[in-house]
Design a protein around this motif. Structure first.
Motif, PDB file in Angstrom:
ATOM      1  N   SER A 269       0.915  -1.218  -0.119  1.00 40.17           N
ATOM      2  CA  SER A 269       0.004  -0.021  -0.119  1.00 40.17           C
ATOM      3  C   SER A 269       0.850   1.244  -0.041  1.00 40.17           C
ATOM      4  O   SER A 269       2.027   1.327   0.245  1.00 40.17           O
ATOM      5  N   LEU A 270       0.296   2.366  -0.176  1.00 40.42           N
ATOM      6  CA  LEU A 270       0.994   3.625  -0.107  1.00 40.42           C
ATOM      7  C   LEU A 270       1.011   4.421   1.416  1.00 40.42           C
ATOM      8  O   LEU A 270       1.459   5.260   1.482  1.00 40.42           O
ATOM      9  N   VAL A 271       0.145   3.775   2.196  1.00 42.48           N
ATOM     10  CA  VAL A 271       0.148   4.244   3.604  1.00 42.48           C
ATOM     11  C   VAL A 271       1.280   3.906   4.607  1.00 42.48           C
ATOM     12  O   VAL A 271       1.873   2.705   4.607  1.00 42.48           O
TER      13      VAL A 271
ATOM     14  N   ASP B 249      -8.088   9.928   5.753  1.00 48.80           N
ATOM     15  CA  ASP B 249      -7.674   9.620   4.494  1.00 48.80           C
ATOM     16  C   ASP B 249      -6.586   8.450   4.263  1.00 48.80           C
ATOM     17  O   ASP B 249      -6.678   7.601   3.392  1.00 48.80           O
TER      18      ASP B 249
ATOM     19  N   ILE C  69      -7.452   4.821   2.626  1.00 48.79           N
ATOM     20  CA  ILE C  69      -6.638   4.053   1.543  1.00 48.79           C
ATOM     21  C   ILE C  69      -6.441   2.652   1.823  1.00 48.79           C
ATOM     22  O   ILE C  69      -6.419   1.708   1.038  1.00 48.79           O
ATOM     23  N   TYR C  70      -6.197   2.412   3.368  1.00 51.74           N
ATOM     24  CA  TYR C  70      -5.937   1.136   3.732  1.00 51.74           C
ATOM     25  C   TYR C  70      -7.073   0.386   3.452  1.00 51.74           C
ATOM     26  O   TYR C  70      -7.146  -0.928   3.028  1.00 51.74           O
TER      27      TYR C  70
ATOM     28  N   ARG D 132      -8.541   0.011   0.182  1.00 53.92           N
ATOM     29  CA  ARG D 132      -7.645  -0.468  -0.805  1.00 53.92           C
ATOM     30  C   ARG D 132      -7.594   0.398  -2.165  1.00 53.92           C
ATOM     31  O   ARG D 132      -7.417   0.089  -3.321  1.00 53.92           O
TER      32      ARG D 132
ATOM     33  N   ASP E 256      -5.462   2.566  -3.175  1.00 52.08           N
ATOM     34  CA  ASP E 256      -4.205   2.508  -3.965  1.00 52.08           C
ATOM     35  C   ASP E 256      -3.905   1.470  -4.784  1.00 52.08           C
ATOM     36  O   ASP E 256      -2.898   1.445  -5.226  1.00 52.08           O
TER      37      ASP E 256
ATOM     38  N   SER F 211      -4.816  -0.864  -8.098  1.00 50.73           N
ATOM     39  CA  SER F 211      -5.432  -1.165  -9.490  1.00 50.73           C
ATOM     40  C   SER F 211      -6.693  -1.865  -9.188  1.00 50.73           C
ATOM     41  O   SER F 211      -6.788  -2.837  -8.351  1.00 50.73           O
TER      42      SER F 211
END
Length: 80
Positions: A26-28, A62, A66-67, A70, A72, A74
């Motif tokens: 992830s991006l988190v 935010d 994201i987490y 999901r 983040d 595709s």
């Protein structure tokens, strides 16, 4: 005045170690602070604490979204 008094009453703490924890795939990421092992007296009883880490700030909605949702990933990655 209060901060000067607090400086006299509260012993100086050494700087705490920081690190970044990233949720895999992830991006988190979160800034974390290592709390050293030690002891604290609570209501007259001494409690021993193991080392642990705590978030430097609260988790933002935010970052949680994201987490949790999901956001983040595709569409192909989300279909797994």
């Amino acid at each position: 005045m209060i901060s000067a008094l607090a400086a006299l009453l509260v012993p100086a703490m050494p700087p705490l170690d920081h690190f970044v924890e990233k949720i895999p795939n992830s991006l988190v990421s979160f800034k974390m602070i290592k709390i050293p092992a030690g002891s604290v007296e609570i209501r007259g009883k001494v409690v021993e604490l193991k080392q642990f880490a705590i978030g430097e700030t609260e988790v933002t909605w935010d970052a949680y979204d994201i987490y949790a949702y999901r956001l983040d990933l595709s569409d192909a990655e989300n279909s797994k």
